[in-house]
Design a protein around this motif. Structure first.
Motif, PDB file in Angstrom:
ATOM      1  N   ALA A  69      31.129  -4.459 -37.746  1.00  0.00           N
ATOM      2  CA  ALA A  69      31.003  -4.691 -36.305  1.00  0.00           C
ATOM      3  C   ALA A  69      31.104  -6.163 -35.932  1.00  0.00           C
ATOM      4  N   THR A  70      30.556  -7.053 -36.743  1.00  0.00           N
ATOM      5  CA  THR A  70      30.550  -8.465 -36.368  1.00  0.00           C
ATOM      6  C   THR A  70      31.958  -9.045 -36.292  1.00  0.00           C
ATOM      7  N   GLN A  71      32.935  -8.402 -36.925  1.00  0.00           N
ATOM      8  CA  GLN A  71      34.311  -8.880 -36.844  1.00  0.00           C
ATOM      9  C   GLN A  71      34.949  -8.532 -35.500  1.00  0.00           C
ATOM     10  N   ASP A  72      34.626  -7.355 -34.982  1.00  0.00           N
ATOM     11  CA  ASP A  72      35.270  -6.880 -33.755  1.00  0.00           C
ATOM     12  C   ASP A  72      34.501  -7.208 -32.482  1.00  0.00           C
ATOM     13  N   LEU A  73      33.190  -7.365 -32.568  1.00  0.00           N
ATOM     14  CA  LEU A  73      32.396  -7.547 -31.352  1.00  0.00           C
ATOM     15  C   LEU A  73      32.805  -8.778 -30.536  1.00  0.00           C
ATOM     16  N   PRO A  74      33.129  -9.926 -31.151  1.00  0.00           N
ATOM     17  CA  PRO A  74      33.528 -11.072 -30.321  1.00  0.00           C
ATOM     18  C   PRO A  74      34.752 -10.791 -29.454  1.00  0.00           C
ATOM     19  N   CYS A  75      35.784 -10.165 -30.017  1.00  0.00           N
ATOM     20  CA  CYS A  75      36.985  -9.911 -29.214  1.00  0.00           C
ATOM     21  C   CYS A  75      36.743  -8.785 -28.212  1.00  0.00           C
ATOM     22  N   LEU A  76      35.863  -7.844 -28.526  1.00  0.00           N
ATOM     23  CA  LEU A  76      35.522  -6.795 -27.570  1.00  0.00           C
ATOM     24  C   LEU A  76      34.707  -7.369 -26.410  1.00  0.00           C
ATOM     25  N   ARG A  77      33.827  -8.308 -26.743  1.00  0.00           N
ATOM     26  CA  ARG A  77      33.009  -8.924 -25.695  1.00  0.00           C
ATOM     27  C   ARG A  77      33.890  -9.652 -24.679  1.00  0.00           C
ATOM     28  N   GLU A  78      34.981 -10.242 -25.147  1.00  0.00           N
ATOM     29  CA  GLU A  78      35.884 -10.971 -24.250  1.00  0.00           C
ATOM     30  C   GLU A  78      36.496 -10.067 -23.177  1.00  0.00           C
TER      31      GLU A  78
END
Length: 428
Positions: A122-131
């Motif tokens: 999850a920590t790999q995808d959450l930053p780009c999803l948060r954007e």
């Protein structure tokens, strides 16, 4: 019937002689089953507001957790933005969203408030999803679950194969996902990544419960979901590959100037910085501190393919570094909060070094007994910090408080405190 059972029952998705997985995660024939097609086929990519609204309504009407994945264009584009988002929910099927055409997906989170999201790493995808406005309230991380459960390989393909008995095709993991239109084979690959994610979650939940680790996992998942966005990295230019060769402050200034010039160009062009200039070339220029473009052109990475204007812009960065005063030059080492590197402990504080050795041995042994990686039991940085500056009075209460202060979760505190009390009590 679960997604996995439905897929196994669909003989068009299995090799000749295949069979549904047995309880041990393998097929009756002893071989994993290749997963070749999404059950409902490849869905059309959502690329306008009307299709997005329809898809959100369909997912909201579904049931159970929401499988989530995102594809980035690492190595091709600047930054880590999402170029495709894949979703799947029971009763709604799979959805593929183009976040370039639909950059605001906050409505999805509002419609699915309280629904658990299932992600792998999850920590790999959450930053780009948060954007793009996608922020989960609850999540289940299948990679982290695999680590806590003691699986030796925790990549998505390895987990799906060992737990569910299916083989995922991974041939398109490193392609340029900013390509438009996206080729059908890539979309098939992307859809399959969420096809069995909820089934994997359910199987891992049962295994964690069997091992008595389910509550530990929930604490970890909650910590990820509630963690604030990471702070911007200080002096990111210091992470240039090959920096260990750069010894002098003037040379460090060349690295900094060239790195920052490259970053501005890459951001303006929306390309990966490595496509503008390689780290190797930056380090070569820093070591040489060339006197002009004629010297720069002879260095590795600045060959005959580079035009005169490009050479001039890189040489200008070198000249800016050369013009700095001594006080403006970067320091040799980056200031780091916390204890010094462990290799220096024996000289600086032999007693602390003895504590660290005892603590590392004890934590490693405990992690082996619990069948999980040591870094998931407690971070090495936390162990170093508490060994360098232990509580004035070493007991269970003070050690537990120190661990909690460093961000350890309650389950970690409960497991690690007893062994650290012993380690921190090493006679001086």
């Amino acid at each position: 019937m679960t997604d996995a059972q439905e897929t196994a029952a669909d003989t068009s998705l299995r090799t000749t002689g295949g069979a549904p997985p047995e309880d041990d995660g393998s097929s009756a024939a002893g071989a994993p089953i290749p997963l070749l097609e999404p059950r409902e086929g490849i869905p059309p990519v959502v690329a306008d507001d009307a299709a997005l609204a329809d898809m959100i309504a369909r997912l909201a009407a579904g049931s159970g957790p929401l499988a989530v994945d995102a594809e980035r264009a690492s190595g091709y584009r600047y930054g880590q933005r999402a170029y495709l988002v894949q979703l799947r929910r029971q009763g709604a099927g799979t959805a593929l969203i183009d976040p370039v055409a639909c950059p605001d997906l906050s409505g999805l989170g509002e419609a699915l408030s309280g629904v658990e999201w299932v992600l792998h790493a999850a920590t790999q995808d959450l930053p780009c999803l948060r954007e793009i406005g996608m922020v989960p309230e609850r999540l289940f991380d299948t990679e982290l679950a695999g680590r806590l459960a003691g699986f030796p390989r925790v990549g998505l393909g390895a987990m799906v194969e060992s737990v569910l008995g299916y083989v995922l095709e991974k041939g398109h993991s490193a392609v340029d996902w900013s390509t438009r239109p996206l080729p059908e084979p890539w979309l098939r690959y992307a859809a399959l990544d969420v096809e069995l994610l909820v089934d994997l979650r359910d199987a891992l939940e049962k295994e964690l419960d069997r091992q008595g680790k389910l509550e530990w996992a929930h604490e970890e998942f909650d910590a990820i979901a509630t963690a604030p966005p990471p702070e911007p990295r200080k002096d990111p230019w210091r992470r240039t590959s090959g920096m260990h060769k750069v010894r002098r402050r003037r040379q460090l200034a060349v690295v900094r100037e060239m790195w920052e010039t490259r970053d501005r160009i890459a951001q303006r062009r929306d390309v990966s910085p490595g496509k503008v200039l390689s780290d190797t070339a930056i380090v070569e220029a820093a070591l040489a501190v060339p006197a002009g473009t004629h010297v720069l052109a002879t260095l590795n990475g600045f060959g005959h393919r580079m035009g005169r204007r490009q050479l001039e812009q890189w040489q200008a960065a070198v000249e800016r570094a050369k013009a700095l005063t001594e006080s403006q030059l970067p320091q040799q080492g980056q200031s780091v909060a916390g204890p010094p590197p462990p290799r220096a402990w024996a000289d600086k504080d032999p007693v602390a070094a003895a504590r660290l050795s005892a603590a590392r041995t004890a934590v490693t042994a405990l992690a082996e007994r619990l069948a999980m990686p040591q870094e998931n039991l407690i971070t090495p940085d936390t162990v170093r910090r508490i060994c360098w500056e232990p509580p004035k009075t070493v007991d269970a209460e003070s050690v537990a408080a120190a661990l909690a202060g460093y961000g350890a979760r309650p389950w970690q505190v409960a497991q690690v405190t007893p062994v650290l009390v012993d380690a921190l009590s090493v006679p001086e």
